[in-house]
Design a protein around this motif. Structure first.
Motif, short mmCIF file in Angstrom:
data_model
loop_
_atom_site.label_atom_id
_atom_site.label_comp_id
_atom_site.label_asym_id
_atom_site.label_seq_id
_atom_site.Cartn_x
_atom_site.Cartn_y
_atom_site.Cartn_z
N PHE A 172 7.05 5.30 20.28
CA PHE A 172 5.75 4.73 20.64
C PHE A 172 4.62 5.49 19.95
CE2 PHE A 172 2.03 4.84 23.47
CZ PHE A 172 1.74 3.49 23.55
N CYS A 173 4.73 6.82 19.93
CA CYS A 173 3.72 7.66 19.29
C CYS A 173 3.66 7.37 17.78
CB CYS A 173 4.05 9.13 19.55
SG CYS A 173 2.82 10.30 18.95
N LEU A 174 4.85 7.23 17.17
CA LEU A 174 4.92 6.93 15.74
C LEU A 174 4.25 5.60 15.44
CD1 LEU A 174 6.06 7.60 12.92
CD2 LEU A 174 8.18 6.45 13.60
N ALA A 175 4.48 4.60 16.30
CA ALA A 175 3.86 3.29 16.11
C ALA A 175 2.34 3.39 16.15
CB ALA A 175 4.36 2.31 17.18
N SER A 176 1.82 4.21 17.08
CA SER A 176 0.37 4.38 17.21
C SER A 176 -0.22 4.98 15.93
CB SER A 176 0.06 5.29 18.40
OG SER A 176 0.48 4.71 19.61
N TRP A 177 0.45 5.99 15.37
CA TRP A 177 -0.08 6.65 14.19
C TRP A 177 0.09 5.79 12.93
CZ3 TRP A 177 -3.62 9.98 14.73
CH2 TRP A 177 -3.62 10.88 15.80
N ILE A 178 1.14 4.98 12.86
CA ILE A 178 1.29 4.07 11.72
C ILE A 178 0.17 3.03 11.75
CG2 ILE A 178 2.71 2.18 10.80
CD1 ILE A 178 5.17 3.84 11.34
N ASN A 179 -0.14 2.53 12.95
CA ASN A 179 -1.27 1.59 13.07
C ASN A 179 -2.58 2.24 12.61
OD1 ASN A 179 -0.08 -0.79 13.96
ND2 ASN A 179 -0.12 -0.17 16.11
N TYR A 180 -2.75 3.52 12.97
CA TYR A 180 -3.97 4.22 12.57
C TYR A 180 -4.01 4.41 11.05
CZ TYR A 180 -7.50 7.87 12.14
OH TYR A 180 -8.59 8.60 11.76
N ALA A 181 -2.87 4.76 10.47
CA ALA A 181 -2.81 5.02 9.03
C ALA A 181 -3.10 3.77 8.22
CB ALA A 181 -1.43 5.59 8.65
N LEU A 182 -2.72 2.60 8.75
CA LEU A 182 -2.90 1.34 8.02
C LEU A 182 -4.16 0.60 8.45
CD1 LEU A 182 0.82 0.12 8.05
CD2 LEU A 182 -0.42 1.13 6.13
N PHE A 183 -5.05 1.30 9.13
CA PHE A 183 -6.25 0.68 9.71
C PHE A 183 -7.08 -0.07 8.67
CE2 PHE A 183 -10.76 1.11 11.05
CZ PHE A 183 -10.71 0.31 12.18
N ASN A 184 -7.23 0.51 7.47
CA ASN A 184 -8.12 -0.06 6.46
C ASN A 184 -7.41 -0.92 5.43
OD1 ASN A 184 -10.58 1.16 7.40
ND2 ASN A 184 -9.80 3.13 6.62
N ASP A 185 -6.10 -1.12 5.56
CA ASP A 185 -5.35 -1.95 4.63
C ASP A 185 -5.38 -3.39 5.12
OD1 ASP A 185 -3.20 -3.33 3.24
OD2 ASP A 185 -2.55 -1.35 2.57
N ASN A 186 -5.87 -4.30 4.30
CA ASN A 186 -6.00 -5.70 4.71
C ASN A 186 -4.95 -6.60 4.07
OD1 ASN A 186 -8.32 -5.33 6.35
ND2 ASN A 186 -9.56 -5.14 4.49
N GLY A 187 -3.99 -6.02 3.35
CA GLY A 187 -2.96 -6.82 2.69
C GLY A 187 -1.71 -6.96 3.53
N PRO A 188 -0.65 -7.53 2.95
CA PRO A 188 0.60 -7.74 3.69
C PRO A 188 1.27 -6.42 4.10
CG PRO A 188 0.87 -8.30 1.35
CD PRO A 188 -0.59 -8.12 1.59
N LEU A 189 0.95 -5.33 3.36
CA LEU A 189 1.54 -4.04 3.71
C LEU A 189 1.18 -3.64 5.14
CD1 LEU A 189 3.10 -1.53 2.52
CD2 LEU A 189 0.84 -0.52 2.11
N GLN A 190 0.00 -4.04 5.61
CA GLN A 190 -0.47 -3.63 6.94
C GLN A 190 0.47 -4.09 8.05
OE1 GLN A 190 -4.11 -5.44 8.56
NE2 GLN A 190 -4.88 -3.37 8.96
N TRP A 191 1.15 -5.19 7.86
CA TRP A 191 2.05 -5.67 8.91
C TRP A 191 3.51 -5.73 8.50
CZ3 TRP A 191 4.78 -10.33 8.57
CH2 TRP A 191 4.38 -11.22 7.56
N ARG A 192 3.78 -5.95 7.20
CA ARG A 192 5.19 -6.01 6.78
C ARG A 192 5.84 -4.62 6.77
NH1 ARG A 192 6.81 -11.14 5.22
NH2 ARG A 192 5.15 -12.51 4.44
N PHE A 193 5.09 -3.60 6.36
CA PHE A 193 5.68 -2.26 6.33
C PHE A 193 6.08 -1.77 7.72
CE2 PHE A 193 5.18 2.33 6.87
CZ PHE A 193 6.17 2.77 6.00
N PRO A 194 5.22 -1.87 8.75
CA PRO A 194 5.66 -1.44 10.08
C PRO A 194 6.89 -2.19 10.58
CG PRO A 194 3.28 -1.68 10.02
CD PRO A 194 3.80 -2.25 8.75
N LEU A 195 6.95 -3.50 10.30
CA LEU A 195 8.12 -4.27 10.72
C LEU A 195 9.36 -3.84 9.94
CD1 LEU A 195 6.64 -7.89 11.09
CD2 LEU A 195 7.21 -6.27 12.90
N ALA A 196 9.19 -3.51 8.66
CA ALA A 196 10.33 -3.07 7.85
C ALA A 196 10.79 -1.68 8.26
CB ALA A 196 9.94 -3.08 6.37
N PHE A 197 9.86 -0.85 8.69
CA PHE A 197 10.21 0.54 9.04
C PHE A 197 11.19 0.60 10.21
CE2 PHE A 197 9.58 4.69 11.00
CZ PHE A 197 9.60 5.53 9.89
N GLN A 198 11.19 -0.44 11.06
CA GLN A 198 12.10 -0.40 12.20
C GLN A 198 13.57 -0.43 11.77
OE1 GLN A 198 12.10 -4.00 14.75
NE2 GLN A 198 10.80 -4.92 13.18
#
Length: 527
Positions: A172-198
């Motif tokens: 859960f903590c990792l998810a919070s920090w990944i969301n923070y790290a991708l805060f300013n990315d507006n491309g597909p990486l912002q949502w595809r990378f977190p889903l792929a990381f699982q």
């Protein structure tokens, strides 16, 4: 020494499987709300990986249907629906498949579901992927704690099960920090990378699961005595010494406990009416009760509202609110580490009772400060800071009590024949409880205001008498001792029975174990 090291190595492999599986559970844990239903100030503050995807500009562009709050809500919450049915599958099939094969099935469906989500360009594919991923999560999250509990020595069982739950917090903590790290990315990486990381989580489990042994207790339950003896031998670090006295004493004790359970087998009607000697339904209700108390302590409701409170009541910026939310998740992780040290040292009952009072007090103070802030707007910032401090403290108290103890208790308290079903029912309760509290959070905050948090204060305080009166201690008991706890005590109230509430293992349970061992003098098969 080498033989003992071999036993430790098995426990390490099992702990890795359990811990990484639970980390995956924590990583995918998301509040079930849609961005359109959030307060405006909260719209940039998702609390989990998929909540982050839902507010990504690229995601919304690709799936414009999610602009509808109902469609967005379904897309998010279908994961929990899948997890619920995964728990039901574990309830029905877990004892047939065994612990390892159930975990394998969960991993397989997790990967399929994750790949479907990562590669999704149409909303139906995303929804199907989330359903399948959730189904796999239901299988693994209800099985792994049981697998760990059944293979752990009694003196460290609590620590090892809590370690898995701690890794849930890490995810859960990792998810919070990944969301923070991708805060300013507006491309597909912002949502595809977190889903792929699982996919990292099932990959790690796949590497270690083949080196683990099946639960000896499950093998005995299925009548595979020789396989169980070899598995227990590996866990105890006895090499190939199947004649070891301690090993065979353990085998006899478990076998006799299984025979006693089968001798007292009751019909479903008798079980549901609390008439079976093993009190299986009562034990199942106690295990589900820990999850009800966990979820209705308001943790998901709080995670929903905290960023909004930081912005509206304290006046921090949008980005800093996100940063503080990540910091709070880190504090929560530190509390989970502390629980790892306390769970066997203090015992389950005391941690739950302490958590009840501490969490209730935090909510009470927060409710009072929120009310005062509404009456005295000129002090809103100061009172808001106190409120946020109470919520941070709440996470600490929650992390050292119900967040972890609930998972340990439900993995221990059920009989062997009902352990998988009990854990599956408790995990299903966890998913439904979290879904319910979050669904009503926005309505509760809007209609009750500060009174909404006063309601959770009352909930938390009510857990103190419930645990004190009804919950026996399970710390430092063998899993076979659980039957002695319930079979020999038909009364619901346990508070006035020192044997059932003391932390130290009672002598009466040690004597009962000796009787089980002595009672198996013949007919032991391959023992």
């Amino acid at each position: 020494m080498a033989l003992k090291s071999a036993g430790r190595l098995q426990l390490i492999f099992l702990a890795i499987v359990n811990s990484v599986s639970m980390a995956h559970f924590g990583y995918d844990q998301v509040p079930h709300h849609s961005p359109a239903s959030l307060p405006v100030a909260n719209s940039k503050h998702p609390q989990g990986i998929f909540s982050g995807a839902l507010i990504s500009a690229d995601f919304i562009k690709l799936f414009p249907e999610t602009s509808d709050p109902n469609i967005s809500g379904i897309t998010s919450s279908c994961f929990s629906l899948g997890a619920f049915f995964g728990c039901i599958a574990a309830f029905l099939l877990g004892d047939r498949l065994g612990r390892r094969r159930t975990v394998w099935a969960g991993l397989f469906t997790n990967v399929i579901g994750a790949v479907l989500q990562i590669a999704a360009y149409h909303l139906p594919q995303m929804i199907v992927g989330r359903l399948i991923n959730g189904f796999g999560m239901g299988l693994t999250s209800s099985t792994c704690p049981v697998f760990m509990a059944e293979t752990s020595p009694s003196h460290i069982r609590g620590k090892l099960v809590v370690l898995g739950s701690l890794c849930n917090t890490t995810g859960f903590c990792l998810a919070s920090w990944i969301n923070y790290a991708l805060f300013n990315d507006n491309g597909p990486l912002q949502w595809r990378f977190p889903l792929a990381f699982q996919l990292v989580f099932p990959l790690i489990v796949t590497l270690f699961l083949p080196f683990t042994i099946e639960s000896p207790r499950w093998l005995l339950l299925r009548g595979r005595n020789y396989d169980a003896q070899r598995a227990l031998c590996q866990l105890r670090g006895k090499g190939q010494n199947l004649e070891d006295k301690d090993l065979n004493d353990d085998m006899k004790s478990i076998q006799q406990a299984i025979q006693d359970e089968r001798a007292d087998l009751s019909t479903l009607r008798e079980t549901l009416l609390f008439r079976d000697p093993n009190r299986n339904f009562r034990r199942l209700l106690l295990s589900c009760g820990t999850m009800v108390m966990q979820q209705f302590s308001g943790v998901n409701a709080l995670s929903y509202y905290l960023p909004t409170l930081l912005i509206q009541s304290v006046g921090v910026s949008s980005e800093n609110a996100r940063l503080l939310t990540g910091a709070n998740a880190t504090v929560y992780l530190g509390a989970a580490f502390l629980c790892l040290l306390l769970v066997d040292l203090v015992g389950r009952r005391k941690l739950m009772m302490y958590g009840s009072v501490a969490m209730g007090s935090c909510y009470l103070i927060a409710a009072v400060t929120l009310k005062e802030a509404s009456l005295h707007p000129e002090q809103k910032t100061t009172l808001g800071s106190v409120t946020v401090a109470m919520f941070f403290l709440y996470y600490f108290f929650y992390g050292t009590s119900f967040a972890k103890v609930a998972w340990v208790y439900n993995a221990e308290v059920n009989s062997l024949g009902w352990r998988t079903r009990g854990a599956a029912a408790a995990t299903a309760t966890n998913w439904l409880g979290g879904f319910t509290t979050v669904q009503f959070t926005k309505v509760g905050v809007n209609n009750l205001g500060w009174g909404f948090y006063l309601l959770f204060s009352c909930f938390c305080y009510s857990y103190l008498p419930v645990v004190y009166l009804l919950y026996p201690e399970t710390s430092r008991r063998t899993l076979e001792d659980m039957t002695e706890i319930f079979k020999g005590n038909s009364r619901l109230l346990v508070f006035n029975n020192h044997i059932l509430t003391q932390r130290k293992r009672p002598q009466v349970f040690i004597d009962a174990e000796r009787r089980r061992i002595d009672g198996r003098t013949s007919g032991t098969g391959n023992v």
